[in-house]
Design an enzyme around this catalytic site. Sequence first.
Site, PDB file in Angstrom:
ATOM      1  N   ARG A 177      -5.511 -53.951  11.197  1.00 47.22           N
ATOM      2  CA  ARG A 177      -4.194 -54.697  10.981  1.00 47.22           C
ATOM      3  C   ARG A 177      -3.755 -55.430  11.910  1.00 47.22           C
ATOM      4  O   ARG A 177      -2.903 -56.836  11.908  1.00 47.22           O
ATOM      5  CB  ARG A 177      -3.998 -55.010   9.463  1.00 47.22           C
ATOM      6  CG  ARG A 177      -4.562 -55.463   8.222  1.00 47.22           C
ATOM      7  CD  ARG A 177      -4.711 -55.520   6.478  1.00 47.22           C
ATOM      8  NE  ARG A 177      -4.382 -56.784   6.324  1.00 47.22           N
ATOM      9  CZ  ARG A 177      -5.901 -56.171   5.429  1.00 47.22           C
ATOM     10  NH1 ARG A 177      -6.589 -55.622   4.780  1.00 47.22           N
ATOM     11  NH2 ARG A 177      -5.900 -57.759   4.751  1.00 47.22           N
ATOM     12  N   ARG A 224       0.279 -64.420   3.299  1.00 44.19           N
ATOM     13  CA  ARG A 224      -0.442 -63.652   3.549  1.00 44.19           C
ATOM     14  C   ARG A 224      -1.380 -64.447   5.208  1.00 44.19           C
ATOM     15  O   ARG A 224      -1.404 -63.233   6.069  1.00 44.19           O
ATOM     16  CB  ARG A 224      -1.608 -63.119   2.442  1.00 44.19           C
ATOM     17  CG  ARG A 224      -1.617 -62.315   1.219  1.00 44.19           C
ATOM     18  CD  ARG A 224      -2.484 -62.374   0.170  1.00 44.19           C
ATOM     19  NE  ARG A 224      -4.140 -62.192   0.615  1.00 44.19           N
ATOM     20  CZ  ARG A 224      -4.606 -61.966  -0.373  1.00 44.19           C
ATOM     21  NH1 ARG A 224      -4.369 -62.524  -1.702  1.00 44.19           N
ATOM     22  NH2 ARG A 224      -5.838 -61.465   0.058  1.00 44.19           N
ATOM     23  N   LYS A 238     -14.570 -60.803   3.413  1.00 51.36           N
ATOM     24  CA  LYS A 238     -15.155 -59.315   4.374  1.00 51.36           C
ATOM     25  C   LYS A 238     -15.221 -58.717   2.939  1.00 51.36           C
ATOM     26  O   LYS A 238     -16.407 -58.062   3.489  1.00 51.36           O
ATOM     27  CB  LYS A 238     -13.829 -59.176   4.793  1.00 51.36           C
ATOM     28  CG  LYS A 238     -12.800 -59.889   6.179  1.00 51.36           C
ATOM     29  CD  LYS A 238     -11.357 -59.004   6.628  1.00 51.36           C
ATOM     30  CE  LYS A 238     -10.559 -58.923   5.415  1.00 51.36           C
ATOM     31  NZ  LYS A 238     -10.123 -60.148   5.156  1.00 51.36           N
ATOM     32  N   ARG A 263     -10.878 -66.393  -7.343  1.00 47.19           N
ATOM     33  CA  ARG A 263     -11.342 -65.004  -6.779  1.00 47.19           C
ATOM     34  C   ARG A 263     -10.940 -64.848  -8.265  1.00 47.19           C
ATOM     35  O   ARG A 263      -9.908 -65.171  -8.865  1.00 47.19           O
ATOM     36  CB  ARG A 263     -11.234 -65.031  -5.931  1.00 47.19           C
ATOM     37  CG  ARG A 263     -12.011 -63.203  -6.024  1.00 47.19           C
ATOM     38  CD  ARG A 263     -10.918 -62.454  -4.617  1.00 47.19           C
ATOM     39  NE  ARG A 263      -9.240 -61.846  -3.834  1.00 47.19           N
ATOM     40  CZ  ARG A 263      -9.681 -61.997  -2.588  1.00 47.19           C
ATOM     41  NH1 ARG A 263     -10.593 -61.338  -2.133  1.00 47.19           N
ATOM     42  NH2 ARG A 263      -7.925 -61.552  -2.404  1.00 47.19           N
ATOM     43  N   ARG A 304      -6.461 -60.940  -8.795  1.00 45.68           N
ATOM     44  CA  ARG A 304      -5.362 -60.831  -7.905  1.00 45.68           C
ATOM     45  C   ARG A 304      -3.947 -60.771  -8.729  1.00 45.68           C
ATOM     46  O   ARG A 304      -4.063 -62.324  -7.987  1.00 45.68           O
ATOM     47  CB  ARG A 304      -5.901 -60.425  -6.869  1.00 45.68           C
ATOM     48  CG  ARG A 304      -6.863 -58.890  -6.237  1.00 45.68           C
ATOM     49  CD  ARG A 304      -7.791 -58.641  -5.765  1.00 45.68           C
ATOM     50  NE  ARG A 304      -6.279 -58.218  -3.949  1.00 45.68           N
ATOM     51  CZ  ARG A 304      -7.253 -58.750  -2.841  1.00 45.68           C
ATOM     52  NH1 ARG A 304      -8.878 -58.720  -2.949  1.00 45.68           N
ATOM     53  NH2 ARG A 304      -6.009 -59.179  -1.482  1.00 45.68           N
TER      54      ARG A 304
HETATM   55  P1  AP5 Z   1     -13.976 -62.329  -0.309  1.00 44.65           P
HETATM   56  O1  AP5 Z   1     -14.858 -61.057  -0.277  1.00 44.65           O
HETATM   57  O2  AP5 Z   1     -13.140 -61.548  -1.754  1.00 44.65           O
HETATM   58  O3  AP5 Z   1     -12.475 -61.835   0.612  1.00 44.65           O
HETATM   59  P2  AP5 Z   1     -11.755 -60.978   1.674  1.00 44.65           P
HETATM   60  O4  AP5 Z   1     -12.527 -61.276   2.906  1.00 44.65           O
HETATM   61  O5  AP5 Z   1     -12.485 -59.788   1.692  1.00 44.65           O
HETATM   62  O6  AP5 Z   1     -10.526 -61.685   1.365  1.00 44.65           O
HETATM   63  P3  AP5 Z   1      -9.464 -60.251   0.798  1.00 44.65           P
HETATM   64  O7  AP5 Z   1      -8.265 -61.352   0.089  1.00 44.65           O
HETATM   65  O8  AP5 Z   1     -10.070 -59.218  -0.537  1.00 44.65           O
HETATM   66  O9  AP5 Z   1      -8.587 -59.955   2.426  1.00 44.65           O
HETATM   67  P4  AP5 Z   1      -7.417 -59.486   2.017  1.00 44.65           P
HETATM   68  O10 AP5 Z   1      -7.293 -58.783   3.787  1.00 44.65           O
HETATM   69  O11 AP5 Z   1      -6.026 -60.996   2.365  1.00 44.65           O
HETATM   70  O12 AP5 Z   1      -7.040 -58.855   0.720  1.00 44.65           O
HETATM   71  P5  AP5 Z   1      -6.773 -57.270   1.065  1.00 44.65           P
HETATM   72  O13 AP5 Z   1      -7.789 -56.323  -0.298  1.00 44.65           O
HETATM   73  O14 AP5 Z   1      -7.602 -56.627   2.337  1.00 44.65           O
HETATM   74  O15 AP5 Z   1     -14.124 -63.685  -1.007  1.00 44.65           O
HETATM   75  C1  AP5 Z   1     -12.790 -63.861  -1.128  1.00 44.65           C
HETATM   76  C2  AP5 Z   1     -13.534 -65.349  -2.764  1.00 44.65           C
HETATM   77  O16 AP5 Z   1     -14.644 -65.644  -1.458  1.00 44.65           O
HETATM   78  C3  AP5 Z   1     -14.507 -64.541  -4.011  1.00 44.65           C
HETATM   79  O17 AP5 Z   1     -13.903 -65.015  -5.038  1.00 44.65           O
HETATM   80  C4  AP5 Z   1     -15.911 -65.052  -3.133  1.00 44.65           C
HETATM   81  O18 AP5 Z   1     -16.419 -64.581  -4.356  1.00 44.65           O
HETATM   82  C5  AP5 Z   1     -15.686 -66.047  -2.613  1.00 44.65           C
HETATM   83  N1  AP5 Z   1     -16.739 -65.885  -1.394  1.00 44.65           N
HETATM   84  C6  AP5 Z   1     -17.016 -64.716  -0.425  1.00 44.65           C
HETATM   85  N2  AP5 Z   1     -17.798 -65.705   0.017  1.00 44.65           N
HETATM   86  C7  AP5 Z   1     -18.682 -67.127   0.398  1.00 44.65           C
HETATM   87  C8  AP5 Z   1     -19.332 -67.482   0.684  1.00 44.65           C
HETATM   88  N3  AP5 Z   1     -19.259 -67.272   1.900  1.00 44.65           N
HETATM   89  N4  AP5 Z   1     -18.953 -68.775   0.594  1.00 44.65           N
HETATM   90  C9  AP5 Z   1     -17.936 -69.407  -1.067  1.00 44.65           C
HETATM   91  N5  AP5 Z   1     -18.267 -68.437  -1.599  1.00 44.65           N
HETATM   92  C10 AP5 Z   1     -17.378 -67.143  -0.566  1.00 44.65           C
HETATM   93  O19 AP5 Z   1      -5.456 -56.944   1.869  1.00 44.65           O
HETATM   94  C11 AP5 Z   1      -4.970 -56.824   0.430  1.00 44.65           C
HETATM   95  C12 AP5 Z   1      -3.261 -56.565   0.889  1.00 44.65           C
HETATM   96  O20 AP5 Z   1      -3.355 -54.816   0.678  1.00 44.65           O
HETATM   97  C13 AP5 Z   1      -2.950 -57.015   2.194  1.00 44.65           C
HETATM   98  O21 AP5 Z   1      -2.048 -57.867   1.844  1.00 44.65           O
HETATM   99  C14 AP5 Z   1      -2.000 -55.753   2.423  1.00 44.65           C
HETATM  100  O22 AP5 Z   1      -0.291 -55.865   1.525  1.00 44.65           O
HETATM  101  C15 AP5 Z   1      -2.253 -53.905   1.722  1.00 44.65           C
HETATM  102  N6  AP5 Z   1      -3.217 -54.039   3.001  1.00 44.65           N
HETATM  103  C16 AP5 Z   1      -5.120 -53.672   3.235  1.00 44.65           C
HETATM  104  N7  AP5 Z   1      -4.974 -53.525   4.561  1.00 44.65           N
HETATM  105  C17 AP5 Z   1      -4.118 -53.189   5.072  1.00 44.65           C
HETATM  106  C18 AP5 Z   1      -4.075 -52.375   6.748  1.00 44.65           C
HETATM  107  N8  AP5 Z   1      -5.123 -51.796   7.077  1.00 44.65           N
HETATM  108  N9  AP5 Z   1      -2.321 -52.232   6.683  1.00 44.65           N
HETATM  109  C19 AP5 Z   1      -1.713 -52.909   5.821  1.00 44.65           C
HETATM  110  N10 AP5 Z   1      -2.178 -53.207   4.836  1.00 44.65           N
HETATM  111  C20 AP5 Z   1      -2.814 -53.254   4.498  1.00 44.65           C
END
Ligand code: AP5
Length: 226
Positions: free
Chosen positions: A90, A173, A15, A129, A162
């Site tokens: 979410r 997660r 994402k 990552r 992270r």
């Molecule tokens: P990346 O693009 O970083 O993946 P992502 O889907 O963004 O993964 P996240 O871990 O950031 O998502 P998340 O939803 O768990 O975390 P968030 O920060 O929102 O890619 C991942 C890896 O794959 C990278 O190394 C990249 O290089 C590689 N990659 C990407 N595309 C690729 C491809 N095509 N081929 C090969 N490799 C590839 O949330 C974190 C925390 O914040 C949550 O757990 C929660 O505690 C809190 N939080 C955030 N939003 C909310 C909400 N709305 N409500 C409540 N709590 C929330």
Amino acid sequence: MPLNLILMGPPGAGKGTQAHRLAQRLHVPAISTGDMLRDEGKQGSALGRDAKHYMDRGALVPDALIISIIEARLQREDCSHGFILDGFPRTVVQAEALDRALHRLGWSLHRVGSLTVPTDEVVRRLSGRRTCRDCSTPYHVALDPPAKRDTCDICGGTLQQRADDHESVITARLEVYARDTAPLLDFYRRRGLLAEIDGLGKHDDVLASLLAHLTVVNGDRPAAAS
Ligand code: AP5
């Protein structure tokens, strides 16, 4: 015409990677609630400290807290031409709050893209990552390394792992995603807004699929996307 989009998918689906690319192509901000919370943590705010307590164990922060952050963010000038939400909503409660916030602003949601990636692949992606400490651009030690080790290609910032990318937290997660967030797929499918997109493959190929599926609204391609 503005383009108001949501990007969904399990942790590690890509994402953040694709939201940055889409934002550059569409000239709209990519809004990541995870990045916003981590920024609060870096600044040492009370909100950042509260959120870290949940994030470090892979739990969702409370709906009320995250909804108020998004409501304030959507009112900033740069969202008036559209936006890409990454990581919000979410839960169904958050999705309903987003509907109300958009209604108050006189806006609507145009498309919701969900990146589909098998579980073994997301675990591989998350465990390797590394993220820029300054601009949050994600890399991967093997799949998507920076040109210079531990250094961001874009801003020169230092890359770090992270706290929630350790195996036990990744499992938590993924469980939270399946229980609380996956039901939103049906929520948006029923409204005809959902496009499910294969998140496997090269970055440019995934981006091309996203652009093809998300930038056509009611048969039209808005100016921002042409
Ligand atoms: P990346 O693009 O970083 O993946 P992502 O889907 O963004 O993964 P996240 O871990 O950031 O998502 P998340 O939803 O768990 O975390 P968030 O920060 O929102 O890619 C991942 C890896 O794959 C990278 O190394 C990249 O290089 C590689 N990659 C990407 N595309 C690729 C491809 N095509 N081929 C090969 N490799 C590839 O949330 C974190 C925390 O914040 C949550 O757990 C929660 O505690 C809190 N939080 C955030 N939003 C909310 C909400 N709305 N409500 C409540 N709590 C929330």
